[in-house]
Design a protein around this motif. Structure first.
Motif, mmCIF file in Angstrom:
data_model
loop_
_atom_site.group_PDB
_atom_site.id
_atom_site.type_symbol
_atom_site.label_atom_id
_atom_site.label_comp_id
_atom_site.label_asym_id
_atom_site.label_seq_id
_atom_site.Cartn_x
_atom_site.Cartn_y
_atom_site.Cartn_z
ATOM 1 N N LEU A 95 0.658 -1.298 0.134
ATOM 2 C CA LEU A 95 0.098 0.073 -0.158
ATOM 3 C C LEU A 95 0.810 1.301 0.141
ATOM 4 C CD1 LEU A 95 -2.833 1.352 0.303
ATOM 5 C CD2 LEU A 95 -2.558 1.175 2.773
ATOM 6 N N GLY A 96 1.801 1.107 0.867
ATOM 7 C CA GLY A 96 2.787 2.421 0.785
ATOM 8 C C GLY A 96 3.477 2.881 -0.386
ATOM 9 N N ALA A 97 3.889 1.695 -0.953
ATOM 10 C CA ALA A 97 4.689 1.848 -2.185
ATOM 11 C C ALA A 97 3.614 2.476 -3.211
ATOM 12 C CB ALA A 97 5.277 0.225 -2.572
ATOM 13 N N SER A 98 2.459 2.128 -3.260
ATOM 14 C CA SER A 98 1.557 2.670 -4.209
ATOM 15 C C SER A 98 1.312 3.968 -4.138
ATOM 16 C CB SER A 98 0.283 1.681 -4.294
ATOM 17 O OG SER A 98 -0.616 2.189 -3.022
ATOM 18 N N PHE A 99 1.592 4.573 -2.843
ATOM 19 C CA PHE A 99 1.373 6.201 -2.793
ATOM 20 C C PHE A 99 2.241 7.076 -3.912
ATOM 21 C CE2 PHE A 99 0.123 5.237 1.790
ATOM 22 C CZ PHE A 99 -1.149 4.939 1.516
ATOM 23 N N TYR A 100 2.016 8.421 -3.883
ATOM 24 C CA TYR A 100 2.819 9.121 -4.714
ATOM 25 C C TYR A 100 2.937 10.311 -3.869
ATOM 26 C CZ TYR A 100 5.008 11.959 -8.388
ATOM 27 O OH TYR A 100 5.625 12.802 -9.135
ATOM 28 N N PRO A 101 4.261 10.648 -3.274
ATOM 29 C CA PRO A 101 5.550 9.636 -3.591
ATOM 30 C C PRO A 101 5.252 8.343 -2.544
ATOM 31 C CG PRO A 101 6.051 11.914 -2.037
ATOM 32 C CD PRO A 101 4.402 11.926 -2.900
ATOM 33 N N PRO A 102 5.965 7.307 -2.857
ATOM 34 C CA PRO A 102 5.792 6.409 -2.074
ATOM 35 C C PRO A 102 6.226 6.490 -0.440
ATOM 36 C CG PRO A 102 7.373 5.965 -3.666
ATOM 37 C CD PRO A 102 7.112 7.493 -3.851
ATOM 38 N N ALA A 103 5.166 5.893 0.376
ATOM 39 C CA ALA A 103 5.776 6.103 1.807
ATOM 40 C C ALA A 103 7.000 5.453 2.194
ATOM 41 C CB ALA A 103 4.630 5.430 2.492
ATOM 42 N N PRO A 104 7.915 6.217 2.998
ATOM 43 C CA PRO A 104 9.045 5.471 3.458
ATOM 44 C C PRO A 104 9.001 4.126 4.156
ATOM 45 C CG PRO A 104 9.082 7.863 4.314
ATOM 46 C CD PRO A 104 7.674 7.476 3.553
ATOM 47 N N GLN A 105 9.564 3.290 3.897
ATOM 48 C CA GLN A 105 9.545 2.051 4.456
ATOM 49 C C GLN A 105 10.363 2.148 5.803
ATOM 50 O OE1 GLN A 105 6.899 -0.310 3.600
ATOM 51 N NE2 GLN A 105 6.436 1.715 2.767
ATOM 52 N N LEU A 106 9.807 2.230 7.091
ATOM 53 C CA LEU A 106 10.826 2.458 8.172
ATOM 54 C C LEU A 106 11.598 1.519 8.718
ATOM 55 C CD1 LEU A 106 8.265 5.276 9.880
ATOM 56 C CD2 LEU A 106 10.394 5.514 8.485
ATOM 57 N N PRO A 107 10.958 0.267 9.178
ATOM 58 C CA PRO A 107 11.877 -0.929 9.469
ATOM 59 C C PRO A 107 13.258 -1.158 8.597
ATOM 60 C CG PRO A 107 9.477 -1.397 9.800
ATOM 61 C CD PRO A 107 9.746 -0.277 8.725
ATOM 62 N N GLY A 108 14.392 -1.054 9.048
ATOM 63 C CA GLY A 108 15.520 -1.286 8.271
ATOM 64 C C GLY A 108 16.295 -0.348 7.657
ATOM 65 N N ARG A 109 15.640 0.885 7.828
ATOM 66 C CA ARG A 109 16.095 2.109 7.093
ATOM 67 C C ARG A 109 16.166 3.327 8.289
ATOM 68 N NH1 ARG A 109 12.945 -0.296 3.562
ATOM 69 N NH2 ARG A 109 14.043 -0.537 1.462
ATOM 70 N N ALA A 110 17.120 4.044 8.445
ATOM 71 C CA ALA A 110 17.283 5.343 9.186
ATOM 72 C C ALA A 110 16.564 6.306 8.777
ATOM 73 C CB ALA A 110 18.488 5.591 9.437
ATOM 74 N N THR A 111 16.065 7.277 9.521
ATOM 75 C CA THR A 111 15.706 8.627 8.758
ATOM 76 C C THR A 111 16.287 9.854 9.501
ATOM 77 O OG1 THR A 111 13.470 10.199 9.067
ATOM 78 C CG2 THR A 111 13.943 8.782 11.010
ATOM 79 N N ALA A 112 16.472 10.572 8.344
ATOM 80 C CA ALA A 112 17.472 11.562 8.747
ATOM 81 C C ALA A 112 16.511 12.871 9.457
ATOM 82 C CB ALA A 112 17.942 12.366 7.354
ATOM 83 N N TYR A 113 15.298 12.753 9.673
ATOM 84 C CA TYR A 113 14.528 13.667 10.331
ATOM 85 C C TYR A 113 15.002 13.670 12.085
ATOM 86 C CZ TYR A 113 11.509 14.774 6.399
ATOM 87 O OH TYR A 113 11.003 15.094 5.099
ATOM 88 N N THR A 114 15.073 14.730 12.628
ATOM 89 C CA THR A 114 15.124 14.599 14.106
ATOM 90 C C THR A 114 13.834 14.285 14.797
ATOM 91 O OG1 THR A 114 14.629 17.123 14.208
ATOM 92 C CG2 THR A 114 16.843 16.575 13.751
ATOM 93 N N GLU A 115 13.854 13.880 16.008
ATOM 94 C CA GLU A 115 12.716 13.656 16.535
ATOM 95 C C GLU A 115 11.443 14.886 16.643
ATOM 96 O OE1 GLU A 115 12.601 11.295 20.284
ATOM 97 O OE2 GLU A 115 14.805 10.615 19.642
ATOM 98 N N PRO A 116 12.227 16.118 16.859
ATOM 99 C CA PRO A 116 11.041 17.289 16.731
ATOM 100 C C PRO A 116 10.428 17.393 15.229
ATOM 101 C CG PRO A 116 12.997 18.067 17.949
ATOM 102 C CD PRO A 116 13.288 16.670 17.527
ATOM 103 N N GLU A 117 11.361 17.105 14.553
ATOM 104 C CA GLU A 117 10.756 17.008 13.048
ATOM 105 C C GLU A 117 10.063 15.847 12.747
ATOM 106 O OE1 GLU A 117 14.458 19.281 10.559
ATOM 107 O OE2 GLU A 117 14.480 16.898 10.844
ATOM 108 N N LEU A 118 10.097 14.652 13.205
ATOM 109 C CA LEU A 118 9.452 13.503 13.180
ATOM 110 C C LEU A 118 7.752 13.806 13.989
ATOM 111 C CD1 LEU A 118 11.565 10.543 13.494
ATOM 112 C CD2 LEU A 118 10.281 11.171 11.522
ATOM 113 N N PHE A 119 7.869 14.410 15.138
ATOM 114 C CA PHE A 119 7.012 14.741 15.938
ATOM 115 C C PHE A 119 5.964 15.711 15.005
ATOM 116 C CE2 PHE A 119 4.401 17.632 18.619
ATOM 117 C CZ PHE A 119 3.890 16.922 19.646
ATOM 118 N N TRP A 120 6.344 16.880 14.382
ATOM 119 C CA TRP A 120 5.886 17.829 13.569
ATOM 120 C C TRP A 120 4.930 17.044 12.242
ATOM 121 C CZ3 TRP A 120 5.236 19.540 8.706
ATOM 122 C CH2 TRP A 120 4.419 20.846 8.666
#
Length: 168
Positions: A95-120
């Motif tokens: 489902l996430g891969a079918s979005f535009y843009p695709p939803a980031p697949q989080l398990p197994g990958r790091a995110t560059a966003y900080t915690e406050p950015e993720l919160f927002w």
């Protein structure tokens, strides 16, 4: 110098007119099942990163998250996020891969966003993507719990990882 400045302004105005005309004629592809151009990818990514960084305040949750916070965040993730962002087992979301843009697949990958950015992002969502605003469904505490979990999803404390494996 005046000729140079005049030329730059004229070229910019002409580029804007051409871009507007291309959009007005419907020549910009909007179908979600086609790959975006590299220009579109870079402009959209830059706009999202810049806007999130601008709006997110550097107010991290007080203290390091407890194991209970991380386990609560994992439950929220499994119930509200995994369907789009991938299961904890590492299986990506169709489902996430079918979005535009695709939803980031989080398990197994790091995110560059900080915690406050993720919160927002979780609280307010991102327009023109499939990321909704969760502020009416999750409390700020719940958002911090899932954000803490997502930020550490690939490096959880051993006790939390063991408990999550025991739940599957």
């Amino acid at each position: 110098m005046k000729k140079f400045l005049s030329g730059v302004i004229t070229a910019f105005a002409l580029a804007c007119i051409v871009a507007f005309t291309i959009m007005k004629l419907g020549l910009v592809p909007l179908n979600a099942d086609a790959a975006p151009s590299s220009l579109e990818k870079s402009i959209f990514s830059m706009a999202v990163r810049s806007s999130v960084a601008h709006h997110a305040t550097e107010q991290p949750k007080d203290g390091f998250p407890t194991n209970e916070d991380l386990l609560s965040g994992a439950e929220i993730y499994k119930g509200m996020c995994a369907e789009c962002h991938g299961s904890l087992s590492g299986r990506p979301s169709t489902l996430g891969a079918s979005f535009y843009p695709p939803a980031p697949q989080l398990p197994g990958r790091a995110t560059a966003y900080t915690e406050p950015e993720l919160f927002w992002i979780v609280k307010h969502g991102i327009r023109n993507t499939s990321m909704p605003s969760w502020r009416n469904m999750l409390s700020d505490e719940g958002i911090w719990q899932v954000v803490s979990f997502v930020k550490r999803i690939n490096a959880l404390p051993p006790e939390v990882g063991a408990e999550l494996k025991g739940q599957n």
